[in-house]
Design a protein around this motif. Sequence first.
Motif, PDB file in Angstrom:
ATOM      1  N   GLN A  96       1.100  -1.205  -0.029  1.00 40.56           N
ATOM      2  CA  GLN A  96       0.062   0.048  -0.024  1.00 40.56           C
ATOM      3  C   GLN A  96       1.222   1.333   0.046  1.00 40.56           C
ATOM      4  O   GLN A  96       0.006   2.036   0.126  1.00 40.56           O
ATOM      5  CB  GLN A  96      -0.728   0.073   1.083  1.00 40.56           C
ATOM      6  N   ALA A  97       1.901   1.257  -0.014  1.00 44.04           N
ATOM      7  CA  ALA A  97       2.760   2.112  -0.040  1.00 44.04           C
ATOM      8  C   ALA A  97       2.302   3.221  -1.211  1.00 44.04           C
ATOM      9  O   ALA A  97       2.297   5.060  -1.079  1.00 44.04           O
ATOM     10  CB  ALA A  97       4.249   2.362   0.416  1.00 44.04           C
ATOM     11  N   GLU A  98       2.543   2.675  -2.254  1.00 44.93           N
ATOM     12  CA  GLU A  98       2.639   3.827  -3.364  1.00 44.93           C
ATOM     13  C   GLU A  98       0.748   4.439  -3.678  1.00 44.93           C
ATOM     14  O   GLU A  98       0.341   5.350  -3.910  1.00 44.93           O
ATOM     15  CB  GLU A  98       2.519   2.928  -4.491  1.00 44.93           C
ATOM     16  N   ILE A  99      -0.137   3.156  -2.819  1.00 44.47           N
ATOM     17  CA  ILE A  99      -1.860   3.870  -2.810  1.00 44.47           C
ATOM     18  C   ILE A  99      -1.951   5.084  -2.032  1.00 44.47           C
ATOM     19  O   ILE A  99      -2.318   5.694  -2.080  1.00 44.47           O
ATOM     20  CB  ILE A  99      -2.395   2.920  -2.953  1.00 44.47           C
ATOM     21  N   ASP A 100      -1.182   4.590  -0.337  1.00 41.87           N
ATOM     22  CA  ASP A 100      -1.098   5.717   0.392  1.00 41.87           C
ATOM     23  C   ASP A 100      -0.148   7.455   0.262  1.00 41.87           C
ATOM     24  O   ASP A 100      -0.634   8.439   0.044  1.00 41.87           O
ATOM     25  CB  ASP A 100       0.007   4.968   1.552  1.00 41.87           C
ATOM     26  N   ALA A 101       1.111   6.969  -1.165  1.00 42.77           N
ATOM     27  CA  ALA A 101       1.075   8.085  -1.153  1.00 42.77           C
ATOM     28  C   ALA A 101       0.665   8.824  -2.341  1.00 42.77           C
ATOM     29  O   ALA A 101      -0.063  10.001  -2.579  1.00 42.77           O
ATOM     30  CB  ALA A 101       2.529   7.588  -2.030  1.00 42.77           C
ATOM     31  N   GLN A 102      -0.889   8.189  -3.011  1.00 42.69           N
ATOM     32  CA  GLN A 102      -1.644   8.462  -3.903  1.00 42.69           C
ATOM     33  C   GLN A 102      -2.266   8.782  -3.197  1.00 42.69           C
ATOM     34  O   GLN A 102      -3.104  10.377  -3.619  1.00 42.69           O
ATOM     35  CB  GLN A 102      -2.484   7.485  -5.267  1.00 42.69           C
ATOM     36  N   VAL A 103      -3.409   8.382  -2.348  1.00 42.74           N
ATOM     37  CA  VAL A 103      -4.035   9.366  -1.566  1.00 42.74           C
ATOM     38  C   VAL A 103      -3.297  10.545  -0.819  1.00 42.74           C
ATOM     39  O   VAL A 103      -4.162  11.295  -0.931  1.00 42.74           O
ATOM     40  CB  VAL A 103      -4.785   8.138  -0.280  1.00 42.74           C
ATOM     41  N   GLU A 104      -2.630  10.594  -0.044  1.00 31.79           N
ATOM     42  CA  GLU A 104      -2.026  12.055   0.480  1.00 31.79           C
ATOM     43  C   GLU A 104      -1.695  12.904  -0.618  1.00 31.79           C
ATOM     44  O   GLU A 104      -1.740  13.938  -0.683  1.00 31.79           O
ATOM     45  CB  GLU A 104      -0.333  11.053   1.046  1.00 31.79           C
ATOM     46  N   LYS A 152      -9.215   7.392  -1.872  1.00 33.64           N
ATOM     47  CA  LYS A 152      -9.539   6.943  -1.148  1.00 33.64           C
ATOM     48  C   LYS A 152     -10.187   5.593  -1.795  1.00 33.64           C
ATOM     49  O   LYS A 152     -10.340   4.345  -1.175  1.00 33.64           O
ATOM     50  CB  LYS A 152     -10.534   7.868  -0.248  1.00 33.64           C
ATOM     51  N   TRP A 155      -7.671   2.828  -2.380  1.00 30.71           N
ATOM     52  CA  TRP A 155      -7.010   2.459  -1.336  1.00 30.71           C
ATOM     53  C   TRP A 155      -7.753   1.383  -0.368  1.00 30.71           C
ATOM     54  O   TRP A 155      -7.560   0.546   0.007  1.00 30.71           O
ATOM     55  CB  TRP A 155      -6.441   3.746  -0.468  1.00 30.71           C
ATOM     56  N   SER A 156      -9.250   1.804  -0.513  1.00 37.55           N
ATOM     57  CA  SER A 156      -9.921   0.330  -0.042  1.00 37.55           C
ATOM     58  C   SER A 156     -10.147  -0.494  -0.819  1.00 37.55           C
ATOM     59  O   SER A 156     -10.511  -2.279  -0.244  1.00 37.55           O
ATOM     60  CB  SER A 156     -11.640   1.396  -0.013  1.00 37.55           C
TER      61      SER A 156
END
Length: 356
Positions: A96-104, A152, A155-156
């Motif tokens: 999820q590192a890449e997905i977390d970065a996209q959300v941020e 988001k 991410w889910s």
Amino acid sequence: MPRLFSVLPPLLLSASLLAIAGCNSGATDQPTVELARVRTAAAVVGPAAPSIRTNGLLANEDEVRLSFKVGGVIRRLSVNEGEQVRKGQKLAEIEQAEIDAQVEQAAQAHEKARRDLERGERLYADKVISLEQLQDLRTQLAVNVAALNSAKYNWSYAAIVAPHDGTVLRRLAEERELVQAGSPILVLGSKGKGFVVHTGLADREIVQVKLGDEAQIRLDAVPGKTLTGKVTEVSGASDASSGMFRIKVAVDPTDLSLKSGLVAKLTIVPSTAKAGERIYVPIGAIVEGNGRTARVFVLDQQHARQRDIEVAFLEGDTVALNTGLQAGELVITDGAQYLEDGEEVVLAEPLTANRE
């Protein structure tokens, strides 16, 4: 002379006795004729058209291919093939590192657009910017809100969760493997909705099949058992690769322990077969054939009478006829090949069901 006459009567008596003995001996040695022993079967009424036979694969009715919404590296796969899972159970996760970065990133862009709009509204109140510029700031905020919601949402779906209770039928990827968005990772099947058989039919067969047609299903893995079902789906176009028309047969509920992937032998009775009737006899009753014409022997008061028939089609170990017999007539099966027309016969003892 008197002595000669006295000898003749004994000689004549002996000759007479020998002649009588010879006659009696001839009557005793005359062979008796043994009648041919045969077995019979009754001609019965059956469907007017032949059944359709094909092979297919058994599958769960509710079979779902689960995948990630976004691509990436699989961090964890917590289930194996054949494992039972519960609804809501987490089955797999992606890094999820890449997905977390996209959300941020989306969240920061949204926050900036919100501040820009607040400042723009003050400037518009002071008549520093135009209404068009203010509307552009409002549009920019709406775009960033949508981008944040999308990030988001992705991410889910960075984890695969079981949509219902079921069994993991196939595991199509492994941990640390890079997968594309939408690529199937797991195949989950539910027994709650039963099983179906998927198969394909040729063009001359598909035109006979209708929704609701009855079918019999036999499985090599469960010998001696016959399941029943109905046709629930009929394809309207052929498969581009095989040229076959796909159909689906729903299997009626059963207590047998079935598994997805078993090979099934289907016998479909098309609705057109029920439009009329034909006479059926065992294939062993046919003694001569030439094209569509053939002959059988019919039992007529202990005599075998030859009868000409016209064959419509073969159906398993029976023959469907166009003409020649009526339902209920007894045709000779065992021993028919050695008979002559009008020959007297005798019925053999019937075969017992438990005979070894």
